[in-house]
Design an enzyme around this catalytic site. Structure first.
Site, PDB file in Angstrom:
ATOM      1  N   VAL B  75       0.860  -1.182   0.000  1.00  0.00           N
ATOM      2  CA  VAL B  75       0.000   0.000   0.000  1.00  0.00           C
ATOM      3  C   VAL B  75       0.899   1.235   0.000  1.00  0.00           C
ATOM      4  O   VAL B  75       1.809   1.335   0.823  1.00  0.00           O
ATOM      5  CB  VAL B  75      -0.893   0.016   1.266  1.00  0.00           C
ATOM      6  CG1 VAL B  75      -1.783   1.247   1.283  1.00  0.00           C
ATOM      7  CG2 VAL B  75      -1.724  -1.259   1.356  1.00  0.00           C
ATOM      8  N   CYS B  76       0.638   2.161  -0.905  1.00  0.00           N
ATOM      9  CA  CYS B  76       1.454   3.385  -0.952  1.00  0.00           C
ATOM     10  C   CYS B  76       1.238   4.198   0.316  1.00  0.00           C
ATOM     11  O   CYS B  76       0.102   4.566   0.652  1.00  0.00           O
ATOM     12  CB  CYS B  76       1.091   4.223  -2.169  1.00  0.00           C
ATOM     13  SG  CYS B  76       1.941   5.820  -2.164  1.00  0.00           S
TER      14      CYS B  76
END
Lengths: 119, 129
Positions: B75-76
């Site tokens: 997940v960024c």
């Protein structure tokens, strides 16, 4: 055939985080030395137009960050010419130098890239 | 094949579900799958999501799949933080009141995405716009 990835900016600069996050991914790709291209298309062409009052929207200016493209050696900046015309814009309205691509050239242009990121 | 799935569709969008079903099918066939949640796609990593009783929980489906096949749910971190999703470390660093990153998801940077894109045989975008 170019080995460069292509990032397509297709949303207005402050319609969500799409423009910002596409640009962030592009700049990291450039930092990795991959020579990415960027195409502004549809409402994405508004990202190239000054003056942007981004602070009124609580945001950093996308245009100001686009000026950083040259610092990252991103020279392949393109704009969909028909998207400009449809919005009564011309190349003279753009605050960033971009090469115009016409619809008839578009398929060939897209095909020159190894992969496309269009968020 | 190495498939990279770049998922920006929010949980409410059918494409978020298509990304899950694609990953499931590819893994079953023995392919390598790398999932990167970016943009509104990071919503799925919020452990406080609470769909109605007659709805499925996509976060839990991803968790189970990742556990079964041992792949990373990346997940960024920047996209997550600006949408109110954080792990304990980042909550502390940014002095936030709590943390809500769902188990099995990892906050990571765009360098991970870039490395994955360059290593992929195929990249699939699951967009929500």
């Amino acid at each position: 055939m170019s080995q460069a990835p292509l990032f397509i900016q297709h949303q207005a600069p402050y319609a969500g985080y799409n423009a910002q996050e596409t640009l962030d991914a592009l700049l990291v790709m450039a930092a990795f030395g991959q020579n990415p291209s960027v195409l502004f298309q549809g409402d994405g062409v508004w990202q190239l137009v000054g003056t942007q009052e981004a602070t009124a929207l609580g945001r950093a200016s996308v245009l100001a960050q686009l000026h950083a493209l040259s610092l990252y050696d991103v020279e392949n900046v393109f704009v969909d010419f028909d998207s400009l015309i449809q919005r009564q814009l011309s190349l003279d309205d753009l605050a960033i130098t971009a090469k115009a691509i016409s619809h008839s050239e578009m398929a060939k242009f897209i095909n020159q890239h190894t992969f496309i990121i269009r968020l | 094949m190495i498939f990279v799935l770049l998922i920006t569709a929010p949980v409410s969008h059918s494409n978020a579900w298509h990304s899950y079903y694609f990953a499931q099918a590819a893994l079953k066939q023995g392919h390598t799958v790398r999932t990167f949640f970016y943009g509104d796609g990071v919503q799925v990593a919020n452990c406080l999501l609470s769909p109605a009783q007659d709805a499925l929980n996509l976060s839990q489906l991803w968790q189970k799949l990742a556990q079964e096949y041992q792949f990373e749910l990346a997940v960024c971190v920047a996209a997550a933080l600006r949408r109110g999703i954080t792990d304990a470390d980042n909550a502390k660093r940014h002095q936030l009141q709590g943390h809500n990153l769902a188990q099995g998801f990892n906050l990571t940077g765009l360098g991970t995405l870039t490395e994955w894109l360059l290593s992929a045989d195929r990249t699939f975008s699951f967009v929500g716009s």
